[in-house]
Design an enzyme around this catalytic site. Structure first.
Site, mmCIF file in Angstrom:
data_model
loop_
_atom_site.group_PDB
_atom_site.id
_atom_site.type_symbol
_atom_site.label_atom_id
_atom_site.label_comp_id
_atom_site.label_asym_id
_atom_site.label_seq_id
_atom_site.Cartn_x
_atom_site.Cartn_y
_atom_site.Cartn_z
ATOM 1 C CG HIS A 223 47.455 44.259 4.469
ATOM 2 N ND1 HIS A 223 47.389 42.898 4.281
ATOM 3 C CD2 HIS A 223 46.177 44.718 4.392
ATOM 4 C CE1 HIS A 223 46.124 42.555 4.096
ATOM 5 N NE2 HIS A 223 45.365 43.635 4.153
ATOM 6 C CG ASP B 157 41.307 50.464 5.778
ATOM 7 O OD1 ASP B 157 40.206 50.490 5.214
ATOM 8 O OD2 ASP B 157 41.730 49.495 6.423
#
Ligand code: ACO
Length: 441
Positions: A318, A376
């Site tokens: 991320h 996700d």
């Protein structure tokens, strides 16, 4: 540029200032301290004082606004809405409580909650004329294309909430957007499968109503599984806001011109649609399918570590979190609960996901690069188990994020310091040249 301690009379400025020397001229800028996180240097007078702009593609070092809504500490794996840790909100609140928190700054009292729930549910229906709009789309349209069109079209129906300078109209627009987005999303799905649109049921919870509009049909009674409804509430809470990400910044920039909130949400949906933003959970499912079996994981990991392969471990890493994404921690547990409820605990994709996570969290390649599971990694598996098709995954993100977009848009509109967003550029095109008429070229 240097920062030093001095005293400052400016109300928001810290005791420090930043000093920049450029072309022999030294300029001093105020420094503002954040409640938590990085402080900022106020360089709004930089151009006037030095004739220079700053250059920061991707806004890697730029705070575009002041905000009181969401705080992220990517190194520590912290996400808070209005001061509350995300896991506490996900475990203890329903989505509308969190919507109240994001929009008004506080969790509602029981009386406030009842009134707020009522105000939202009063706006869940869609104008019947919108059915014709939907029918104009090909059935195979991507539902995000339908959502972007539908959100912008709301402006055509609600002339009474388009005056962005009127706080009451802003508030009604906020209610309308939060309330109608699940209805629009479920309609996009129903249209794609050729089933009749299902009207909202206002006595239901936010997620329960959404699942009902997705999966019920007029020909038989449908009861929403409470475990799935609760899981969906959590997913919506976890995705409700994430400070100044691409889609939120898009909403703010669109709104900074005075554009109506429905148009701004459509702009946010368009930005979210991009695979680098809202589309990764679909890619996780595709990756798990491609791996196919736990025995193939070592081979796949080797491919990921081979830089020439171009293969990434989807759902890992991320830009901001260099630690376990706190949303992934909640979803990991939720994923187990949903699959247990649906009797899919031995679902091969989950087994592959769990094993992948175990290996990646102990492998030097991932550990040294601080690559942890992101939100996700598990959301796609949950959606898939619930029977939600992968094309709808990003739509669900938009349903959840609408309240964050609206809260951020409202905050900007209420901020007297807000200006139209107008970045500048480093021009590297042609220098002036003589015009040559068409006949001479
Ligand atoms: N798999 C393998 N290697 C990775 C991954 C990954 N998922 N993510 C990053 N790396 C490696 C990079 O190759 C790089 O290695 P290097 O230092 O040897 O060159 C290093 O880790 C740093 O990566 P960056 O690309 O600089 O990290 P950045 O912050 O730019 O990218 C991103 C973040 C885009 C999310 C990236 O981690 C990625 O592509 N992940 C997979 C896609 C994904 O899951 N996206 C969802 C994000 S969450 C969300 O949007 C809601």
């Amino acid at each position: 540029m240097s920062i030093e301690n001095t005293s400052s009379a400016a109300p928001k400025a810290s005791s420090r200032t930043a000093t920049l020397t450029v072309d022999g001229k030294t300029v001093t800028f105020p420094v503002y301290d954040a409640v938590e996180g990085a402080s900022v240097m106020d360089i709004s007078k930089l151009y006037a004082e030095t004739g220079h702009f700053t250059y920061d593609p991707g806004f890697m070092s730029t705070a575009s606004c002041e905000s009181k809504i969401t705080y992220i500490d990517g190194d520590a794996g912290i996400l808070r809405y209005r001061g509350y840790d995300i896991d506490k909100l996900a475990d203890n609140c329903d989505f509308r409580e969190v919507a109240h928190l994001l929009l008004y700054g506080d969790l509602p009292s029981p009386v406030q909650k009842k009134a707020f729930d009522r105000r939202i549910t009063m706006h869940t229906m869609i104008h019947e004329q919108m059915h014709f709009l939907y029918r104009g789309f090909p059935r195979a349209s991507h539902p995000m294309a339908v959502m972007a069109g539908a959100a912008a079209s709301l402006a055509a129906f609600y002339h009474d909430s388009l005056d962005v300078n009127d706080p009451n109209q802003r508030e009604i627009a906020a209610f309308r957007l939060v309330a109608k987005m699940p209805t629009l999303a479920a309609m996009a799905y129903k249209y794609s499968v050729g089933q009749p649109f299902i009207y909202p049921q206002n006595e239901m919870g936010f997620a329960e109503n959404f699942l009902h509009m997705m999966f019920s049909t007029p020909c038989e009674k449908y009861t929403v599984n409470p475990v799935l409804a609760r899981a969906m509430e959590k997913i919506l809470i976890l995705h409700a806001d994430h400070e100044q990400n691409a889609s939120t910044s898009t909403v703010r920039l669109a709104g900074s011109s005075g554009a109506n909130p429905f148009a701004c949400m459509s702009a946010g949906i368009a930005s979210l649609w991009g695979p680098a933003h809202g589309g990764a959970n679909e890619a996780v499912i595709n990756m798990l399918r491609e791996i196919g079996d736990v025995s193939k994981i070592p081979e796949f990991i080797a491919k990921v570590k081979d830089k020439t392969s171009g293969v990434k471990l989807m759902g890992f890493g991320h830009r901001v979190y260099k630690n376990y994404d706190p949303r992934a921690t909640v979803l990991r547990q939720t994923c187990q609960e949903v699959l247990a409820e649906l009797g899919q605990i031995n679902e091969p994709l989950l087994k592959i996901a769990v094993e992948l996570e175990k290996i990646a969290l102990s492998d030097e390649y991932f550990v040294s690069r601080k690559l942890y599971p992101n939100v996700d990694f598990y959301s796609g598996i949950i959606y898939r188990a619930m029977g939600i098709p992968s094309k709808m995954f990003t739509v669900l993100f938009a349903v959840a994020r609408t309240v964050g977009w609206v809260a951020q848009w409202k905050e900007m509109m209420e901020d007297p310091k807000s200006k139209i967003g107008r970045p500048r550029q480093l021009f590297t095109g042609d220098a002036p040249r003589a015009f040559v008429p068409l006949s001479k070229r």
